[in-house]
Enzyme design. Structure first.
Site, short mmCIF file in Angstrom:
data_model
loop_
_atom_site.label_atom_id
_atom_site.label_comp_id
_atom_site.label_asym_id
_atom_site.label_seq_id
_atom_site.Cartn_x
_atom_site.Cartn_y
_atom_site.Cartn_z
CD GLU A 198 4.26 0.38 6.89
OE1 GLU A 198 5.19 0.73 7.83
OE2 GLU A 198 3.75 1.10 5.97
CG ASP A 200 -0.18 0.19 2.43
OD1 ASP A 200 0.87 -0.77 2.66
OD2 ASP A 200 -0.64 0.93 3.39
#
Length: 407
Positions: free
Chosen positions: A172, A79
């Site tokens: 994350e 991400d």
């Protein structure tokens, strides 16, 4: 495919995570990239490639030796930050950077006057943005390095290694990356996240972290008749914010210094909400910070009436150092790898968090190694190609050294 081509392919995917989402992963577009990664790992000959329903990808590079050696892992997140757009990224390579200003697009210039770290990469090839998005080196550079290292090891059978596990995860950037990571399935004695910054960075200390959600209940009365009746939640929010030390914020601290960080305020006369994060490397100071913000809320309740202020403090993650210290061989291997590659280690505390911190407390010691990107989370992010290559070499060398571990 070389490492640069691999990374540039990854930037075509918008994988921005979302703090306001309640789904796992937080955005469905992350799964599109995860599917791509899964197929890529299969094409590159990795074994046991699987992706679970939450988008966590696991794969194996089988050992090419018969001896029993530790199973180690390498982890990166796919991400990108909610802080800046990750859609329609238009990367460009500045070859043989000359140390001057880089025009990203009309009116947007990346200058060493503002970003002196550029000068550490003169004569290198820099991947930059067009000034309207982030680049996504955090952490797609880490993914490219891990995949390329696995390809390299398969192409160089003369490099002996044990079983290597790799994993890529979502979310994350919103602190959720390790929450659904299956440590047992991963099956490693220890691992490394490839999620650091410039060449040589090695991190095994991070903040202890908590979030504080403060809700203030006001009383709305017509201002012409408000005397002795109105409780203005806007004003109380300002008063409470001023009770916290002005010199203990992110913009006034560095190194091991902790802070209180006001993320946002939403307010009107009837109700206000303040969102804080609390950070400190020292566990005792961290606990003291949490107590202090609660005490501020208590004082406000004493002044304005019980129940006016509600303060909920919740821990997010802890300093991985206390889990790494008893197993310093995990760090020694990285230092030996860097030494053999003539890379100068830059050991420093993380002024933030990492999936590795949470994984370390789940029983998987997991320090953080540089991935090469610089100026994360914004349009001035850049990635020296040579830094990516060096990170890939570190991964290969760690695998090689681990095969000789305890021999």
């Amino acid at each position: 495919m070389n490492i640069t081509e691999r990374f540039l392919n990854y930037t075509k995917f918008d994988t921005q995570s979302s703090e306001s989402s309640t789904t796992i992963p937080s955005t469905s577009k992350q799964l599109l990239f995860a599917e791509y990664l899964k197929k890529e790992l299969e094409r590159e000959g990795l074994n046991d490639v699987e992706m679970d329903d939450k988008g966590y990808i696991y794969a194996t590079l089988k050992a090419n030796i018969k001896e029993e050696v530790p199973i180690i892992g390498f982890i990166a997140h796919y991400d990108t930050s909610p802080d800046c757009s990750g859609a329609n990224i238009r990367p460009r390579i500045v070859q043989n950077y000359d140390g001057g200003d880089i025009t990203l697009s009309e009116g947007i210039v990346s200058s060493p006057k503002k970003f002196p770290e550029l000068l550490q990469h003169v004569d290198e090839d820099l991947i930059v943005t067009d000034g309207t998005t982030l680049l996504g080196a955090d952490d797609k550079a880490g993914i490219a390095e891990i995949v390329q290292a696995m390809v390299y090891l398969q192409e160089h059978e003369e490099i002996k290694h044990g079983t290597i596990r790799i994993a890529f995860n979502p979310d994350e950037e919103i602190g959720m990356g390790a929450h659904h990571f299956n440590v047992e399935k991963f099956g490693c004695q220890w691992a490394y996240t490839m999620d650091g910054g410039d060449v040589g960075e090695l991190e095994f200390e991070n903040f202890n972290a908590a979030a504080a959600k403060i809700t203030i209940k006001g009383v709305s009365v017509h201002p012409g008749y408000a005397k002795g009746k109105m409780i203005n939640a806007n004003a109380l929010a300002t008063e409470l914010a001023q009770m916290l030390p002005a010199d203990e914020t992110p913009e006034t601290t560095e190194g091991y210094q902790g802070f209180y960080h006001l993320l946002g305020i939403t307010s009107n006369i009837e109700q206000a909400q303040l969102s804080y994060i609390i950070r400190d490397h020292d566990r005792d100071k961290f606990e003291a910070r949490k107590r202090f913000i609660m005490q501020c809320a208590d004082k406000m309740n004493q002044k304005y009436g019980e129940g006016t202020i509600e303060c909920i403090v919740s821990d997010q993650y802890y300093n991985m150092k206390e889990m790494i210290d008893p197993q310093m061989h995990v760090i020694d291997l990285v230092l030996r790898a860097m030494q053999e590659l003539r890379i100068s280690p830059k050991i420093k505390p993380i002024r933030g968090g990492t999936d590795g911190a949470q994984l370390s407390f789940q029983g998987l010691p997991c320090p953080n190694i540089f991935a090469g990107g610089i100026n994360f989370h914004g349009p001035f992010e850049f990635l020296p190609i040579q830094s990516m290559e060096r990170a890939m070499q570190v991964i290969v060398k760690i695998c090689e050294l681990t095969a000789r571990y305890n021999h």
